[in-house]
Design an enzyme around this catalytic site. Structure first.
Site, PDB file in Angstrom:
ATOM      1  N   HIS A 129       0.811  -1.213   0.000  1.00  0.00           N
ATOM      2  CA  HIS A 129       0.000   0.000   0.000  1.00  0.00           C
ATOM      3  C   HIS A 129       0.849   1.271   0.000  1.00  0.00           C
ATOM      4  O   HIS A 129       0.342   2.352  -0.299  1.00  0.00           O
ATOM      5  CB  HIS A 129      -0.980   0.001   1.190  1.00  0.00           C
ATOM      6  CG  HIS A 129      -0.358   0.273   2.518  1.00  0.00           C
ATOM      7  ND1 HIS A 129      -0.005  -0.732   3.405  1.00  0.00           N
ATOM      8  CD2 HIS A 129      -0.031   1.433   3.146  1.00  0.00           C
ATOM      9  CE1 HIS A 129       0.498  -0.204   4.496  1.00  0.00           C
ATOM     10  NE2 HIS A 129       0.501   1.118   4.374  1.00  0.00           N
ATOM     11  N   ASP A 159       0.197  -7.615   1.299  1.00  0.00           N
ATOM     12  CA  ASP A 159       0.647  -6.234   1.493  1.00  0.00           C
ATOM     13  C   ASP A 159       2.162  -6.152   1.572  1.00  0.00           C
ATOM     14  O   ASP A 159       2.715  -5.373   2.353  1.00  0.00           O
ATOM     15  CB  ASP A 159       0.009  -5.604   2.735  1.00  0.00           C
ATOM     16  CG  ASP A 159       0.011  -4.077   2.671  1.00  0.00           C
ATOM     17  OD1 ASP A 159       0.248  -3.538   1.568  1.00  0.00           O
ATOM     18  OD2 ASP A 159      -0.208  -3.439   3.707  1.00  0.00           O
ATOM     19  N   SER A 236       4.705   2.294   8.032  1.00  0.00           N
ATOM     20  CA  SER A 236       4.373   1.187   7.135  1.00  0.00           C
ATOM     21  C   SER A 236       5.586   0.764   6.311  1.00  0.00           C
ATOM     22  O   SER A 236       6.235   1.585   5.657  1.00  0.00           O
ATOM     23  CB  SER A 236       3.244   1.596   6.187  1.00  0.00           C
ATOM     24  OG  SER A 236       2.036   1.771   6.876  1.00  0.00           O
TER      25      SER A 236
END
Length: 494
Positions: A129, A159, A236
């Site tokens: 993402h 992911d 992230s």
């Protein structure tokens, strides 16, 4: 008011004897409280802090081991459409325009995240993402180096994404990789990354849970490590690290509210490595298919199926023309996968993801209140369409530099209000390019490129053709407003 210090506390017993009956009960209680506080202070001073020092040393060593491999990931995404002109059409008639105002291009969307160097070939692991639909990806290392990165592959299901910085790989520090399977609930871990614009931040916490699901989607491969180490937007793709200084997970998601960012979730390293291996070998993540839908066993299910306790993955449906057809039945409870116990449906999903299509697996199944072993050869899910777009290469020197150059003419001098009759003038600057952001603008006269005089447009192209993306560009220009100045930026592709 009576004042007390350590010397007076030492003399208190003698004072009490002298005071005798003259001391009131309230005064006696006050003196006793002072004695209690003095004794507590002595005990604090005698506390052994060696264990705390060792723990601090472990945190420090783990951070020092991995921080040099962490990178800041910067992403550009194009937005379809055009930005409306500043003056709405409804009000244009009140202004003296001979022609409609030109459309204003929409600036690219800018995003950021984290990642870490995986090997000596310059591969970097981050989240899908973070780089999804990116038109450009750049990374900045812990020691300040900047590189443009290529997206090798990306898997939306887990992911996980893999980047590469090519020839620069040998210059970068590689993160030590650990075994996420060895993590236990309560183990200390640290999260590294770039949260909320705070570059290369380290936070600490413990493993709060393992095997967590977040979305509830059957197709999702989710077996997250849950931790209370602070993970925020920007973390992230960064590494989750054990106290031995080894990466055991990839920080991926957070759960919390506007007032409190609560638990963080990380993809286990063992699962991430399976995806990375596929991306390196095939360019996409292969997903083994068994062809069933399952749910975790409840207490009622355990009683119905004759289980000794609540455990297993109950088969709810069997897909036709799948590997499971004719091998598994609705109502079967899968208890083991190749000898590994299956406690929940998520254990089965995560365990299958660690296998390869075409691999034979052995399942222990509870059927008709009896256990039996069933062997199944796994199929493969169809590949999902890639969600990343390749970055276009430069067409010529002007594309790489981000501006257009022309020989100065009387018309151009009049257009830009320049009192010169010769030289090279910058006539167009690509919106939102590195040159534009650094301060290059139309109307400037170019004098030098990287310390070399520029006397013609052909000489400019010859000099620029020796540059590559990410090379430093230093321009000496004459700006109509500030005079002679220097503008520095990096050559970038559009």
């Amino acid at each position: 008011m009576w004042r007390c210090d350590r010397r007076s506390l030492v003399a208190l017993p003698a004072m009490l004897l002298l005071a005798g009956a003259c001391t009131s009960d309230s005064q006696a209680r006050a003196v006793q409280e002072q004695l209690r506080l003095s004794n507590a202070l002595d005990r604090v001073q005698q506390t052994d802090t060696s264990f705390a020092a060792l723990l601090s040393s472990a945190f420090r060593g783990a951070a020092e081991s991995v921080l040099p491999s962490v990178v800041f990931v910067s992403v550009e995404r194009e937005i379809a459409g055009e930005m409306p002109a500043q003056i709405p059409d409804l009000f244009r008639r009140f202004f003296d325009f001979d022609a409609p105002a030109p459309e204003t291009p929409v600036p690219p969307q800018i995003g950021s995240g984290s990642g870490f160097v995986f090997d000596d070939e310059g591969h970097i692991i981050t989240n899908h993402h973070v780089v999804a639909e990116a038109t450009r990806v750049d990374v900045r290392t812990f020691d300040g180096q900047e590189f443009e990165a290529e997206v090798v592959g990306s898997d939306p299901v887990t992911d996980i994404a893999l980047l590469r910085v090519g020839a620069h790989g040998g210059e970068l520090s590689r993160a030590p990789i650990g075994d996420s399977q060895s993590l236990l609930i309560g183990d200390w871990v640290i999260a590294l990354g770039n949260p909320l614009g705070l570059d290369f931040t380290v936070t600490a916490g413990i493993v709060s849970a393992r095997g967590r699901r977040l979305t509830g989607r059957q197709s999702a491969v989710e077996s997250f490590i849950q931790t209370d180490a602070a993970i925020n937007p920007g973390n992230s793709g960064g590494p989750l690290v054990d106290l031995s200084g080894r990466v055991v997970g990839i920080n991926t998601a957070i759960a919390g509210s506007d007032r409190f960012v609560g638990y963080g979730f990380a993809v286990p390293m063992r699962l991430a490595l399976e995806v990375v291996d596929d991306l390196l070998e095939y360019g996409y993540a292969r997903r083994p298919r068994l062809g069933i839908r399952v749910s975790s066993v409840t207490a009622v299910d355990a009683e119905v199926y004759g289980l000794d306790r609540v455990r297993g993955a109950e088969v709810n449906t069997v897909d036709p023309d799948s590997p499971a057809e004719g091998r598994l039945e609705v109502g079967d409870v899968i208890l083991e996968l190749d000898g590994d116990p299956i406690e929940t449906a998520n254990d089965l999903t995560a365990g299958l993801r660690l296998r390869d299509p075409g691999e034979e697996v052995e399942l222990v199944v509870q059927r008709d209140r009896r256990q039996q072993r069933i062997r199944v050869v796994l199929g493969e899910f169809e590949q999902e369409e890639a969600e990343t777009r390749p970055v276009p290469g430069p067409d010529d020197a002007e594309e790489l530099m981000g501006f257009r150059l022309q020989s100065l003419t009387p018309q151009l001098a009049n257009q830009f209000g320049i009192e010169r009759d010769s030289g090279l003038i910058i006539t167009d600057v690509r919106p939102f390019s590195q040159a534009a952001r650094a301060g290059v603008r139309a109307g400037q006269i170019l004098l030098e490129l990287n310390g070399e005089p520029v006397r013609s447009t052909s000489a400019f192209r010859d000099q620029a053709e020796g540059l590559e993306a990410d090379d430093v560009v230093s321009l000496r220009v004459i700006d109509p407003e500030v005079g002679e100045t220097i503008v520095n930026f990096r050559a970038r592709r559009p």
